[in-house]
Design an enzyme around this catalytic site. Structure first.
Site, PDB file in Angstrom:
ATOM      1  N   GLN A 104      82.682   5.311 -61.926  1.00 30.04           N
ATOM      2  CA  GLN A 104      82.835   5.954 -60.620  1.00 30.04           C
ATOM      3  C   GLN A 104      84.204   5.579 -60.054  1.00 30.04           C
ATOM      4  OE1 GLN A 104      80.998   4.758 -56.793  1.00 30.04           O
ATOM      5  NE2 GLN A 104      80.130   6.810 -56.746  1.00 30.04           N
ATOM      6  N   TYR A 172      84.246   7.692 -47.647  1.00 34.64           N
ATOM      7  CA  TYR A 172      85.440   7.217 -48.351  1.00 34.64           C
ATOM      8  C   TYR A 172      86.439   8.365 -48.519  1.00 34.64           C
ATOM      9  CZ  TYR A 172      82.745   2.992 -48.955  1.00 34.64           C
ATOM     10  OH  TYR A 172      82.018   1.854 -48.686  1.00 34.64           O
ATOM     11  N   ARG A 326      68.882   0.804 -55.371  1.00 32.66           N
ATOM     12  CA  ARG A 326      68.183  -0.417 -54.950  1.00 32.66           C
ATOM     13  C   ARG A 326      67.005  -0.784 -55.858  1.00 32.66           C
ATOM     14  NH1 ARG A 326      67.471   1.474 -48.895  1.00 32.66           N
ATOM     15  NH2 ARG A 326      67.285   3.425 -50.049  1.00 32.66           N
ATOM     16  N   CYS A 348      60.857  -2.333 -55.229  1.00 34.62           N
ATOM     17  CA  CYS A 348      61.840  -2.334 -54.130  1.00 34.62           C
ATOM     18  C   CYS A 348      61.180  -1.791 -52.871  1.00 34.62           C
ATOM     19  CB  CYS A 348      63.009  -1.434 -54.527  1.00 34.62           C
ATOM     20  SG  CYS A 348      64.125  -0.993 -53.203  1.00 34.62           S
ATOM     21  N   CYS A 351      64.483  -2.228 -48.089  1.00 39.56           N
ATOM     22  CA  CYS A 351      64.721  -2.941 -46.817  1.00 39.56           C
ATOM     23  C   CYS A 351      66.209  -3.046 -46.500  1.00 39.56           C
ATOM     24  CB  CYS A 351      64.111  -4.337 -46.892  1.00 39.56           C
ATOM     25  SG  CYS A 351      64.876  -5.401 -48.159  1.00 39.56           S
ATOM     26  N   CYS A 354      69.643  -6.095 -49.853  1.00 38.22           N
ATOM     27  CA  CYS A 354      70.712  -6.176 -50.865  1.00 38.22           C
ATOM     28  C   CYS A 354      72.052  -5.782 -50.257  1.00 38.22           C
ATOM     29  CB  CYS A 354      70.384  -5.289 -52.072  1.00 38.22           C
ATOM     30  SG  CYS A 354      69.994  -3.594 -51.655  1.00 38.22           S
TER      31      CYS A 354
HETATM   32  C1  FMN Z   1      74.327  -2.790 -52.674  1.00 35.87           C
HETATM   33  C2  FMN Z   1      74.678  -1.337 -52.724  1.00 35.87           C
HETATM   34  C3  FMN Z   1      75.906  -0.943 -53.231  1.00 35.87           C
HETATM   35  C4  FMN Z   1      76.231   0.418 -53.329  1.00 35.87           C
HETATM   36  N1  FMN Z   1      77.421   0.783 -53.883  1.00 35.87           N
HETATM   37  C5  FMN Z   1      77.710   2.099 -54.047  1.00 35.87           C
HETATM   38  C6  FMN Z   1      78.898   2.488 -54.734  1.00 35.87           C
HETATM   39  O1  FMN Z   1      79.686   1.679 -55.204  1.00 35.87           O
HETATM   40  N2  FMN Z   1      79.118   3.825 -54.870  1.00 35.87           N
HETATM   41  C7  FMN Z   1      78.238   4.771 -54.386  1.00 35.87           C
HETATM   42  O2  FMN Z   1      78.482   5.963 -54.559  1.00 35.87           O
HETATM   43  N3  FMN Z   1      77.115   4.416 -53.763  1.00 35.87           N
HETATM   44  C8  FMN Z   1      76.819   3.113 -53.591  1.00 35.87           C
HETATM   45  N4  FMN Z   1      75.640   2.758 -53.005  1.00 35.87           N
HETATM   46  C9  FMN Z   1      74.670   3.803 -52.606  1.00 35.87           C
HETATM   47  C10 FMN Z   1      73.659   4.035 -53.739  1.00 35.87           C
HETATM   48  O3  FMN Z   1      74.274   4.511 -54.910  1.00 35.87           O
HETATM   49  C11 FMN Z   1      72.584   5.079 -53.360  1.00 35.87           C
HETATM   50  O4  FMN Z   1      73.260   6.287 -53.126  1.00 35.87           O
HETATM   51  C12 FMN Z   1      71.748   4.701 -52.141  1.00 35.87           C
HETATM   52  O5  FMN Z   1      71.446   3.314 -52.124  1.00 35.87           O
HETATM   53  C13 FMN Z   1      70.424   5.455 -52.116  1.00 35.87           C
HETATM   54  O6  FMN Z   1      69.713   5.310 -53.320  1.00 35.87           O
HETATM   55  P1  FMN Z   1      68.449   4.275 -53.476  1.00 35.87           P
HETATM   56  O7  FMN Z   1      67.426   4.669 -52.440  1.00 35.87           O
HETATM   57  O8  FMN Z   1      67.969   4.487 -54.870  1.00 35.87           O
HETATM   58  O9  FMN Z   1      68.972   2.908 -53.222  1.00 35.87           O
HETATM   59  C14 FMN Z   1      75.297   1.407 -52.888  1.00 35.87           C
HETATM   60  C15 FMN Z   1      74.062   0.994 -52.372  1.00 35.87           C
HETATM   61  C16 FMN Z   1      73.744  -0.356 -52.290  1.00 35.87           C
HETATM   62  C17 FMN Z   1      72.388  -0.745 -51.756  1.00 35.87           C
END
Ligand code: FMN
Length: 384
Positions: A104, A172, A326, A348, A351, A354
């Site tokens: 990415q 971003y 997450r 998970c 919350c 993380c």
């Molecule tokens: C600790 C953390 C770091 C993340 N870093 C990125 C990242 O580097 N690039 C990105 O596009 N999204 C990042 N995200 C967002 C996740 O990719 C994702 O879009 C978001 O957490 C929702 O998905 P989930 O419900 O499966 O966590 C991050 C999320 C978390 C919690």
């Protein structure tokens, strides 16, 4: 027992075969060496994900420019000195049969906060979280950044990555161009949708010229800002349509970012989820976009925790892949657990604990650590 036949069936992105429909959504783990060099800890994190059965791992935010980093522990690939470490990381993942990895590529843009570099953006719109107003990029500087994205992509290719994801979401740099709130330009990079997408199209075209038309390019795309003057889904859909038409091989719709977290008080893209009805929170976006996309694959992201639901979405062809961030921090082995027949949802609890560990790193699951401590206390008290 319900079968997860589709979830564990192969599917292609471009010409790359992914062994199942499970994608690790890009996750910054705050785990590189200082300043952005791959560490053994980061390699171990990726190896564990690969061992755990994920079909496609999307790397965390990898900076295309030193001024576009958010932390000293965030990966960089903006010059050749990063190549040996990145190569080792890719090789570690490829040791696991059939597992693919995308890089990415990103730049912090308006949300940058760096001791040496002032943030830059398409327009000088203040960002409340940092208290900084970014400097407006000149069109020459935009062209320079486009070249940096292309050069970083070429290095990613040289390191052996299977595909490239552009990070055009979450406030971003690339999403700053998409959003009418942060892009007030009157030149070729601002105004109508085609102009606001020009930076993405120029990077896409440059990468295809450099790497050949068969190397897959995918995009994490801002489809809604969730703030009053921001990007609305109607326009987000138009961006997805345009980017699909120009040839992005897959689109992972997302939204939100720093402004949404302040103005709407919702932590998009990583929502805190209190009950199962709140899961799969980008499903309506994907459904809407699906109608206009026929060539690009769609990756459903955001609060995916239940494999039975994921199976239905895939079987009904609403999305081609599901991605998780997450849940895989808590359980890197989650895909294998599901494949082996334990179909209970991800442990998970969404919350965002993380997320709070991002600043100092390395990122870890706060809930898992708490549960492990509790279990240890209980087992020690039984021994007494
Ligand atoms: C600790 C953390 C770091 C993340 N870093 C990125 C990242 O580097 N690039 C990105 O596009 N999204 C990042 N995200 C967002 C996740 O990719 C994702 O879009 C978001 O957490 C929702 O998905 P989930 O419900 O499966 O966590 C991050 C999320 C978390 C919690």
């Amino acid at each position: 027992m319900t079968s997860l036949e589709t979830l564990f069936s192969p599917e292609k992105i471009g010409n790359i075969q992914i062994k199942n429909r499970i994608v690790r959504s890009a996750t910054f783990m705050a785990s590189t060496e200082k300043y952005g060099y791959v560490s053994q800890n980061l390699i171990d994190i990726y190896s564990e994900l690969a061992r755990g059965g994920t079909g496609l791992i999307i790397s965390g935010f990898t900076a295309a420019d030193p001024g576009g980093t958010a932390s000293p522990f965030q990966a960089g690939l903006y010059d050749d000195s990063f190549i040996p470490g990145q190569k080792k990381l890719v090789e570690a993942v490829h040791e696991y049969s059939g597992v693919k990895i995308a890089i990415q590529i990103a730049h912090t843009g308006r949300q940058g906060y760096h001791p040496k570099y002032h943030p830059v953006a398409p327009s000088p719109i203040p960002f409340k979280t940092t208290g900084l107003t970014p400097r407006e990029l000149s069109s020459e500087e935009i062209k320079d950044l486009i070249q940096k994205f292309i050069d970083t992509g070429r290095r990613g290719y040289e390191c052996g990555y299977d595909m490239i994801q552009l990070h055009a979401a979450h406030g971003y740099l690339l999403s700053n161009f998409i959003s009418p709130f942060t892009n007030k330009r009157t030149d070729e990079y601002g105004g109508n949708i085609e102009n606001r997408a020009k930076i993405l199209i120029d990077i896409f075209t440059g990468l295809k010229d450099e790497l050949g038309k068969n190397f897959p390019l995918i995009i994490k795309l801002q489809t809604e800002d969730f703030i009053p003057e921001g990007l609305k889904l109607e326009e987000g859909v138009q961006f997805a349509k345009l980017l699909s038409e120009i040839g992005f091989d897959a689109i992972e719709p997302s939204g939100g970012g720093g402004d949404a977290q302040i103005l709407s008080k919702k932590a998009y893209p990583s929502l805190v989820i209190k009950n199962p009805e709140e899961e799969n929170y980008f499903l309506s976006h994907v459904r809407e976009i699906k109608q206009y996309i026929n060539r690009s694959k769609l990756i459903l992201m955001g609060g995916i925790k239940n494999p039975i639901f994921a199976e239905k979405i895939l079987k009904d062809k609403i999305a081609d892949f599901i991605s998780m961030s997450r849940p895989l921090i808590f359980e890197p082995n989650l895909p294998n657990r599901w494949k082996e027949g334990d179909h209970s949802p991800a442990k998970c609890i969404s919350c965002n604990g993380c997320y709070m560990t991002v600043r100092d790193g390395p990122v870890y699951c706060v809930t898992k650590k708490r549960l492990e401590k509790k279990a240890k206390r209980l087992s020690n008290s039984k021994k007494i």
